[in-house]
Each structure stands twice: as structure tokens, then as C-alpha cells.
Motif scaffolding. Sequence first.
Motif, PDB file in Angstrom:
ATOM      1  N   PRO A  13       0.831  -1.358   0.037  1.00  0.00           N
ATOM      2  CA  PRO A  13       0.233  -0.153  -0.009  1.00  0.00           C
ATOM      3  C   PRO A  13       1.003   1.345  -0.052  1.00  0.00           C
ATOM      4  N   PRO A  70       3.789   6.324  -6.221  1.00  0.00           N
ATOM      5  CA  PRO A  70       3.429   6.481  -7.742  1.00  0.00           C
ATOM      6  C   PRO A  70       4.802   6.235  -8.571  1.00  0.00           C
ATOM      7  N   LYS A  81       4.844   1.932 -10.610  1.00  0.00           N
ATOM      8  CA  LYS A  81       3.210   1.824  -9.989  1.00  0.00           C
ATOM      9  C   LYS A  81       2.208   2.919 -10.838  1.00  0.00           C
ATOM     10  N   VAL A 140      -1.015   4.828 -11.890  1.00  0.00           N
ATOM     11  CA  VAL A 140      -2.210   5.815 -11.252  1.00  0.00           C
ATOM     12  C   VAL A 140      -3.243   4.966 -10.678  1.00  0.00           C
ATOM     13  N   LYS A 141      -3.560   4.060 -11.659  1.00  0.00           N
ATOM     14  CA  LYS A 141      -4.939   3.174 -11.175  1.00  0.00           C
ATOM     15  C   LYS A 141      -4.691   2.428  -9.841  1.00  0.00           C
ATOM     16  N   GLY A 200      -3.365   3.704  -7.225  1.00  0.00           N
ATOM     17  CA  GLY A 200      -3.648   4.754  -6.141  1.00  0.00           C
ATOM     18  C   GLY A 200      -2.503   5.416  -5.652  1.00  0.00           C
ATOM     19  N   PRO A 201      -2.482   6.521  -4.793  1.00  0.00           N
ATOM     20  CA  PRO A 201      -1.145   6.897  -4.208  1.00  0.00           C
ATOM     21  C   PRO A 201      -0.571   6.128  -3.112  1.00  0.00           C
ATOM     22  N   MET A 233       0.222   4.942   0.826  1.00  0.00           N
ATOM     23  CA  MET A 233      -0.690   4.978   1.675  1.00  0.00           C
ATOM     24  C   MET A 233       0.035   5.916   2.949  1.00  0.00           C
TER      25      MET A 233
END
Length: 245
Positions: A134, A138, A149, A151-152, A154-155, A157
Motif C-alpha cells: 500500500p 507512484p 506503479k 495511477v490506477k 492509487g497513491p 498510503m
Amino acid sequence: MIETMPKCWNQKTKPHFFCPGCGHAIILKQLGFVIDDLKLEQEVKFFIDIGCSLLAWNFYNFDTVQTHHGRTTPTAVGYKMAKPKKVVIGYMGDGGGYAIGLQSVLHAAFRNDPVTIILVNNENYAMTGGQMAPTTMPNEITTTTPTGKEVKFGPGMHGPELIRNIASDKAYIARTSMSAPEAVKIAIKKAIKTQIENNAFSFLEILSICPTNWKTDAEGSFERLKMAESYYHIGEIPPQKSSQK
Ligand SMILES: Cc1ncc(C[n+]2csc(CCOP(=O)(O)OP(=O)(O)O)c2C)c(N)n1
Ligand code: SF4
């Protein structure tokens, strides 16, 4: 005299099992110095996760409990409920604390359980071969994001910021980096003192390196750590002014 090794360090199990240059070992050494400084060797119970944290099972002279993946926090909390005078520390990776074990961390924070959780963020699932976690940032390369990684997914965590939203104002919540071992020591001491003196929850994320899965040399590891230090805020995350929890 400057101590080069913690007194609570189990000398018979050194050299340790971590890969050369691993951040875990540097962090665990600082934890050892804090236990020495606060004279807690007889009081502390140490709970470790599955993941590379398990390689700390015989790192110290004090009792260490090996838990299942993601189950370190509830095991530590259960022990603290049974033995409230003990100083209870949970130690885990970002997979253990922010993926499979997130619900337990959040409930402990929400209840203000008086335990200290130390989470080592190396932005990947290290023990299983360096998959995306998690906290992977990016564009960061892992074995399951070989071109970076997307964008889909997510950033990365921001765990301490999330936890702060539901934690008691008495809780200590912070992030530090193993690039500054003295700062790590100060933050660990604050976290443990919060448990002892405030009878409150404490949570410390420590940004770390994983040269083996990152496939980096010393210079490359610290360059990548610097990127994490600019993506994730370093410092204490104070309670919001409007909140009174
Ligand atoms: C219930 C369960 N699911 C999955 C695994 C496989 N597994 C072992 S360690 C690990 C990830 C470890 O990553 P992290 O918690 O970030 O710690 P690190 O090794 O990076 O320090 C996984 C998925 C497991 N042991 N148990
Ligand atoms: S795989 Fe990474 S986190 Fe695990 S011991 Fe090796 S360097 Fe450390």
C-alpha cells in the motif's frame, strides 16, 4: 563512553539474519538503545509480525512473541490487557500494518489501547520477494510494478495521517526515517513514554530501505529513501485543533 551495541542485544545471535544494509537492523539497534536508556529490559514484551520483522525473533535478551501476518497488534493488545504493567511493543512491516493488519491497528488507535506500534515502511512486501505494498509510491518499481506503479493503483498510503484522525489526542503518532538514527531513537523513546506515562496508544512509522528487493547499492538505497522522505511527511502528526478525543 559511547555504547556501540545495546546491552539488551542478544550477542549470541549476532551477526543477525537481516540482509547486509537492511534498515530493520539499524532501527532495531536504536530500539535496543532506548530499552537500555529507560531500563526496561525486564518490563518489555516484544511482538513481531510475519515479514522480515520475524528475523528479529532472537535479536534481544527480552521476551519476543512471533505472531501471524497482520496479527501483531491484537496479540500485543491482548497481552497488555492481561498484564497492564508490562511495556508492550508491536513491530511490523507496512504490509503487516497497512494491508492485512490495518483493521487491528485502527481499532487499537480508536480504543486508545496503551501499546506502542512501530511500523517499518520499506514500500514493498520484502520477505515474499518485493511486491507492491500500500505504501509503494507512484511510479515506484517493484517486482509486481516493473514499469513503475500506475495511477490506477492509487497513491502511497499515509498511515500515520489516517490513524491520527481516529486516535485519542493523548496518542503519539509520528513518522521518522532510518537515515537519521538519532531521530529514530528520540521518536521511539517518545512513543514508549506515551504508553508508560500517558497510558495511551503510540504509533511510529519509520521509513526504511530494502537493498535486496530494491536492487540498490548503499548510494542508490539512500537516494530512493530520500524520495520517500519528500513524499511522506517526516515528524509528529499532532491532533487537529478542533478535535477533543
Ligand atoms: C495470512 C498470510 N498471508 C500472506 C502471507 C505471505 N506473506 C508473508 S510476509 C508478507 C509480506 C511482508 O511484507 P511487510 O509486512 O511489508 O514486511 P517486510 O517483509 O517488507 O518487512 C506476506 C504477504 C502470510 N505469511 N500469511
Ligand atoms: S529483504 Fe529487504 S527488508 Fe528483508 S531483510 Fe533483506 S533488505 Fe531487509
